[in-house]
Motif scaffolding. Structure first.
Motif, PDB file in Angstrom:
ATOM      1  N   ASP A 107       0.825  -1.204   0.000  1.00  0.00           N
ATOM      2  CA  ASP A 107       0.000   0.000   0.000  1.00  0.00           C
ATOM      3  C   ASP A 107       0.860   1.254   0.000  1.00  0.00           C
ATOM      4  O   ASP A 107       0.463   2.287  -0.535  1.00  0.00           O
ATOM      5  CB  ASP A 107      -0.915   0.000   1.233  1.00  0.00           C
ATOM      6  CG  ASP A 107      -1.933  -1.128   1.209  1.00  0.00           C
ATOM      7  OD1 ASP A 107      -2.302  -1.550   0.086  1.00  0.00           O
ATOM      8  OD2 ASP A 107      -2.337  -1.603   2.286  1.00  0.00           O
ATOM      9  N   SER A 108       2.028   1.167   0.591  1.00  0.00           N
ATOM     10  CA  SER A 108       2.934   2.317   0.682  1.00  0.00           C
ATOM     11  C   SER A 108       4.084   2.144  -0.295  1.00  0.00           C
ATOM     12  O   SER A 108       4.842   1.165  -0.212  1.00  0.00           O
ATOM     13  CB  SER A 108       3.469   2.467   2.105  1.00  0.00           C
ATOM     14  OG  SER A 108       4.518   3.407   2.148  1.00  0.00           O
ATOM     15  N   LEU A 109       4.228   3.069  -1.228  1.00  0.00           N
ATOM     16  CA  LEU A 109       5.349   3.015  -2.164  1.00  0.00           C
ATOM     17  C   LEU A 109       6.680   3.149  -1.451  1.00  0.00           C
ATOM     18  O   LEU A 109       7.664   2.498  -1.805  1.00  0.00           O
ATOM     19  CB  LEU A 109       5.201   4.135  -3.197  1.00  0.00           C
ATOM     20  CG  LEU A 109       4.343   3.853  -4.424  1.00  0.00           C
ATOM     21  CD1 LEU A 109       4.206   5.113  -5.261  1.00  0.00           C
ATOM     22  CD2 LEU A 109       4.949   2.727  -5.250  1.00  0.00           C
ATOM     23  N   VAL A 110       6.717   3.979  -0.434  1.00  0.00           N
ATOM     24  CA  VAL A 110       7.972   4.177   0.298  1.00  0.00           C
ATOM     25  C   VAL A 110       8.389   2.887   0.998  1.00  0.00           C
ATOM     26  O   VAL A 110       9.567   2.493   0.959  1.00  0.00           O
ATOM     27  CB  VAL A 110       7.835   5.327   1.308  1.00  0.00           C
ATOM     28  CG1 VAL A 110       9.078   5.430   2.186  1.00  0.00           C
ATOM     29  CG2 VAL A 110       7.601   6.646   0.592  1.00  0.00           C
ATOM     30  N   ASP A 111       7.440   2.193   1.618  1.00  0.00           N
ATOM     31  CA  ASP A 111       7.778   0.930   2.275  1.00  0.00           C
ATOM     32  C   ASP A 111       8.237  -0.119   1.271  1.00  0.00           C
ATOM     33  O   ASP A 111       9.153  -0.905   1.544  1.00  0.00           O
ATOM     34  CB  ASP A 111       6.571   0.408   3.056  1.00  0.00           C
ATOM     35  CG  ASP A 111       6.428   1.095   4.410  1.00  0.00           C
ATOM     36  OD1 ASP A 111       7.362   1.829   4.805  1.00  0.00           O
ATOM     37  OD2 ASP A 111       5.393   0.903   5.071  1.00  0.00           O
ATOM     38  N   ALA A 112       7.589  -0.154   0.097  1.00  0.00           N
ATOM     39  CA  ALA A 112       8.026  -1.096  -0.936  1.00  0.00           C
ATOM     40  C   ALA A 112       9.448  -0.788  -1.379  1.00  0.00           C
ATOM     41  O   ALA A 112      10.274  -1.697  -1.570  1.00  0.00           O
ATOM     42  CB  ALA A 112       7.070  -1.031  -2.127  1.00  0.00           C
ATOM     43  N   TYR A 113       9.740   0.487  -1.547  1.00  0.00           N
ATOM     44  CA  TYR A 113      11.101   0.902  -1.918  1.00  0.00           C
ATOM     45  C   TYR A 113      12.097   0.530  -0.827  1.00  0.00           C
ATOM     46  O   TYR A 113      13.182  -0.003  -1.109  1.00  0.00           O
ATOM     47  CB  TYR A 113      11.121   2.405  -2.164  1.00  0.00           C
ATOM     48  CG  TYR A 113      12.494   3.025  -2.170  1.00  0.00           C
ATOM     49  CD1 TYR A 113      13.324   2.934  -3.288  1.00  0.00           C
ATOM     50  CD2 TYR A 113      12.970   3.706  -1.050  1.00  0.00           C
ATOM     51  CE1 TYR A 113      14.588   3.500  -3.282  1.00  0.00           C
ATOM     52  CE2 TYR A 113      14.234   4.274  -1.038  1.00  0.00           C
ATOM     53  CZ  TYR A 113      15.033   4.173  -2.152  1.00  0.00           C
ATOM     54  OH  TYR A 113      16.290   4.733  -2.150  1.00  0.00           O
ATOM     55  N   LEU A 114      11.741   0.788   0.435  1.00  0.00           N
ATOM     56  CA  LEU A 114      12.655   0.478   1.534  1.00  0.00           C
ATOM     57  C   LEU A 114      12.894  -1.027   1.641  1.00  0.00           C
ATOM     58  O   LEU A 114      14.016  -1.462   1.923  1.00  0.00           O
ATOM     59  CB  LEU A 114      12.083   1.021   2.851  1.00  0.00           C
ATOM     60  CG  LEU A 114      12.053   2.548   2.972  1.00  0.00           C
ATOM     61  CD1 LEU A 114      11.323   2.957   4.237  1.00  0.00           C
ATOM     62  CD2 LEU A 114      13.472   3.110   2.964  1.00  0.00           C
ATOM     63  N   ALA A 115      11.862  -1.835   1.411  1.00  0.00           N
ATOM     64  CA  ALA A 115      12.044  -3.288   1.441  1.00  0.00           C
ATOM     65  C   ALA A 115      13.028  -3.734   0.364  1.00  0.00           C
ATOM     66  O   ALA A 115      13.875  -4.620   0.602  1.00  0.00           O
ATOM     67  CB  ALA A 115      10.701  -3.989   1.256  1.00  0.00           C
ATOM     68  N   THR A 116      12.947  -3.116  -0.814  1.00  0.00           N
ATOM     69  CA  THR A 116      13.872  -3.457  -1.898  1.00  0.00           C
ATOM     70  C   THR A 116      15.300  -3.057  -1.556  1.00  0.00           C
ATOM     71  O   THR A 116      16.247  -3.823  -1.777  1.00  0.00           O
ATOM     72  CB  THR A 116      13.422  -2.768  -3.196  1.00  0.00           C
ATOM     73  OG1 THR A 116      12.086  -3.179  -3.519  1.00  0.00           O
ATOM     74  CG2 THR A 116      14.352  -3.127  -4.344  1.00  0.00           C
ATOM     75  N   THR A 117      15.477  -1.855  -1.005  1.00  0.00           N
ATOM     76  CA  THR A 117      16.833  -1.409  -0.668  1.00  0.00           C
ATOM     77  C   THR A 117      17.439  -2.250   0.447  1.00  0.00           C
ATOM     78  O   THR A 117      18.643  -2.528   0.431  1.00  0.00           O
ATOM     79  CB  THR A 117      16.827   0.069  -0.259  1.00  0.00           C
ATOM     80  OG1 THR A 117      15.971   0.259   0.864  1.00  0.00           O
ATOM     81  CG2 THR A 117      16.353   0.947  -1.402  1.00  0.00           C
ATOM     82  N   LEU A 118      16.628  -2.663   1.406  1.00  0.00           N
ATOM     83  CA  LEU A 118      17.146  -3.526   2.476  1.00  0.00           C
ATOM     84  C   LEU A 118      17.590  -4.875   1.913  1.00  0.00           C
ATOM     85  O   LEU A 118      18.601  -5.441   2.354  1.00  0.00           O
ATOM     86  CB  LEU A 118      16.073  -3.723   3.549  1.00  0.00           C
ATOM     87  CG  LEU A 118      15.747  -2.493   4.406  1.00  0.00           C
ATOM     88  CD1 LEU A 118      14.554  -2.776   5.306  1.00  0.00           C
ATOM     89  CD2 LEU A 118      16.953  -2.080   5.243  1.00  0.00           C
ATOM     90  N   ALA A 119      16.850  -5.394   0.935  1.00  0.00           N
ATOM     91  CA  ALA A 119      17.247  -6.659   0.307  1.00  0.00           C
ATOM     92  C   ALA A 119      18.554  -6.497  -0.467  1.00  0.00           C
ATOM     93  O   ALA A 119      19.416  -7.386  -0.440  1.00  0.00           O
ATOM     94  CB  ALA A 119      16.139  -7.152  -0.619  1.00  0.00           C
ATOM     95  N   ILE A 120      18.722  -5.355  -1.155  1.00  0.00           N
ATOM     96  CA  ILE A 120      19.967  -5.115  -1.887  1.00  0.00           C
ATOM     97  C   ILE A 120      21.145  -5.014  -0.928  1.00  0.00           C
ATOM     98  O   ILE A 120      22.220  -5.590  -1.169  1.00  0.00           O
ATOM     99  CB  ILE A 120      19.837  -3.840  -2.739  1.00  0.00           C
ATOM    100  CG1 ILE A 120      18.810  -4.041  -3.856  1.00  0.00           C
ATOM    101  CG2 ILE A 120      21.187  -3.442  -3.331  1.00  0.00           C
ATOM    102  CD1 ILE A 120      18.492  -2.791  -4.640  1.00  0.00           C
ATOM    103  N   ASN A 121      20.960  -4.305   0.182  1.00  0.00           N
ATOM    104  CA  ASN A 121      22.037  -4.201   1.158  1.00  0.00           C
ATOM    105  C   ASN A 121      22.358  -5.561   1.775  1.00  0.00           C
ATOM    106  O   ASN A 121      23.522  -5.868   2.070  1.00  0.00           O
ATOM    107  CB  ASN A 121      21.671  -3.203   2.248  1.00  0.00           C
ATOM    108  CG  ASN A 121      21.882  -1.771   1.811  1.00  0.00           C
ATOM    109  OD1 ASN A 121      22.420  -1.521   0.741  1.00  0.00           O
ATOM    110  ND2 ASN A 121      21.444  -0.828   2.620  1.00  0.00           N
ATOM    111  N   ALA A 122      21.326  -6.381   1.990  1.00  0.00           N
ATOM    112  CA  ALA A 122      21.568  -7.735   2.496  1.00  0.00           C
ATOM    113  C   ALA A 122      22.369  -8.559   1.490  1.00  0.00           C
ATOM    114  O   ALA A 122      23.248  -9.343   1.866  1.00  0.00           O
ATOM    115  CB  ALA A 122      20.237  -8.419   2.807  1.00  0.00           C
TER     116      ALA A 122
END
Length: 530
Positions: free
Chosen positions: A335-350
């Motif tokens: 529902d939140s574009l920002v949360d979707a973006y943050l989830a993607t960036t956290l996966a990239i950092n992982a």
């Protein structure tokens, strides 16, 4: 340089090409693949003038984006957006390619004693350096052509495509020269890599500041020279001449420095060690940390910086993706574009933390291959303690990376939103990826114990597989089982999804099982030299 000093160059070039027959094609394929992937995805995302205008308005004045990518020129075309988004990353890949190639066949061969054996034959003093530089130059040329070809094949204008490739290749030539100089200055390959890495970091910062401020500081950076070509917009070829001139100066300096040092030594004398070792080196864990601390600190600084950039870019996400369903396909449903973006960036950092964990485990294999493990194991140190110490550094170090990157993103978001709870929320979300990171470390550890000669290739193949499934899963229609083989696919995409204990417990158990398998196998096999 006389003909005598260049004797044997052709033979060394052929030998170097044979030794690099796998590595160089892989590097070139990665560089070309990044450009092709970016081209295809950008053409799908920005398929209308309105989408492109929204993108230009969002990133064209965003300091964090400019610092990460480059000068915001040509953003009124899809091709210009491709060059803006990918050029800095492809320059990095090319720099790593020429750094490792040039360094391995100059300082690396001297350090291993191979150059001394070659020089005992009809091989001139300058031949090893020249051969390494020629092979790196050839790799840069092929990379430039490959980038131009794949960009043209994916529908971008041919002229700008080959200029983009030429700019990347020209930057690679400059860092070939930097590596050749570093190989003369220092007496170890790791120190030479450290010098080149520092030069690249300084060049990147100078370019970033120059592009953000719009001043002449960008012209003090070789990365800035390459990006000043402005493919698909200005199409300027003359900055390539600056790169070529700098390369010629650096190579001349490398030859001059080579003539002023002894074989096997660097211009900077190695510091004598202390008379007695600190107490921290009395344990295998202390020794493993001492060997890997520089890499750990470098990775930590890099992921903190990346986390700060990701956190700053979150403010632009809604503007960029709100009315663009094609772009949203690259983000998880939320529902939140920002949360979707943050989830993607956290996966990239992982994923990046997993790459560090693999490199840390493989450091043990490098010590074994170089013959330095045998004297340590000849003491009271057990095999399990020695390999387990390197594994502990990998596991604890990757945990530090995940924590630091999550804290960096969370701190920026907390400052931007005025909500201190964002820091804790994103740190917890980042730590949820840790079991998947440890699975990658476990794969490297198991391969080190079971298949030592294939450990590096197998472990990095696993990292590449996870990278592809993580970054492209949302845009490619492939069978679900392909994604399911990646440990990150089993990790809840927090903050989009709720945290679930069961998959994290299963991933932790898998990582523990792989680590136990690797340690048990290492205890039962012979040491395998390189």
């Amino acid at each position: 340089m006389s003909a005598v000093s260049l004797a044997g160059t052709g033979t060394l070039v052929r030998a170097t090409l044979r030794r690099e027959r796998v590595r160089l094609p892989v590097w070139i394929a990665v560089a070309a693949g990044l450009v092709a992937t970016q081209s295809v995805s950008s053409q799908a995302v920005y398929d209308t003038p309105a989408d492109l205008a929204a993108y230009q308005a969002s990133v064209g004045s965003n300091a964090a984006t400019i610092a990460l990518a480059g000068p915001p020129v040509g953003l009124d075309t899809v091709a210009g957006a491709v060059a803006f988004e990918i050029s800095a990353f492809v320059v990095l890949v090319t720099t790593l390619m020429v750094m490792t190639t040039t360094g391995r066949h100059t300082r690396g061969d001297e350090e291993a004693g191979r150059t001394e054996l070659l020089r005992a034959t009809r091989v001139g003093r300058h031949a090893p350096v020249l051969a390494a530089v020629l092979v790196s130059t050839l790799a840069c040329v092929v990379t430039a052509v490959a980038i131009g070809a794949v960009a043209t094949a994916t529908g971008l204008p041919a002229g700008g495509s080959f200029l983009l490739g030429a700019s990347v290749g020209a930057a690679g030539l400059v860092f070939t020269g930097v590596t050749a100089v570093a190989a003369q200055v220092t007496g170890s390959l790791r120190a030479a890599y450290g010098i080149v890495g520092t030069v690249f970091a300084v060049a990147f910062v100078l370019r970033a500041v120059g592009d953000i401020e719009g001043n002449a500081l960008v012209w003090t950076s070789p990365i800035g020279w390459a990006q000043a070509v402005h493919p698909y917009s200005g199409n300027r070829a003359w900055p390539l001449l600056v790169c070529l001139a700098a390369t010629a100066v650096l190579l001349a300096a490398a030859v001059a420095l080579l003539d002023r040092r002894d074989l096997g030594a660097g211009l900077l004398a190695s510091r004598p060690g202390p008379a007695s070792a600190p107490r921290s080196l009395l344990s295998p864990l202390g020794l493993a940390f001492r060997l890997q601390r520089a890499a750990l600190f470098g990775w930590t600084a890099g992921l903190i910086l990346l986390g700060l950039v990701y956190g700053a870019l979150a403010e632009s996400v809604e503007t960029l993706f709100a009315d663009n369903p094609e772009a949203r396909a690259f983000l998880p449903d939320a529902d939140s574009l920002v949360d979707a973006y943050l989830a993607t960036t956290l996966a990239i950092n992982a994923l990046l933390a997993g790459a560090y964990a693999v490199s840390a485990v493989l450091r043990a294999r490098a010590e074994e291959s170089a013959g330095r493990a045998e004297p340590v194991l000849a003491t009271a140190t057990s095999r399990a303690a020695w390999l387990g110490s390197h594994a502990a550094v990998a596991l604890l170090g990757s945990a530090l990376l995940v924590l630091a990157s999550g804290a960096a993103i969370g701190a920026v978001r907390a400052a931007a939103t005025g909500d201190p709870a964002e820091l804790g929320r994103l740190v917890a979300a980042a730590l949820g990826h840790l079991p998947a990171v440890w699975v990658l470390a476990g794969v490297a550890l198991a391969l080190t114990g079971l298949l030592p000669r294939a450990a590096a290739a197998g472990a990095w193949t696993a990292v590449a597989y996870v990278a592809v499934t993580t970054l492209l899963a949302g845009s490619l229609d492939w069978p679900g089982w392909i994604d399911d083989l990646s440990p990150l696919s089993w990790t809840p995409a927090v903050p989009v999804e709720p945290e679930r204990a069961l998959p994290l417990a299963v991933l932790t158990a898998v990582a523990a099982g792989l680590a136990a398998l690797g340690l048990a196998a290492f205890r039962r096999r012979d040491l395998v030299p390189g």
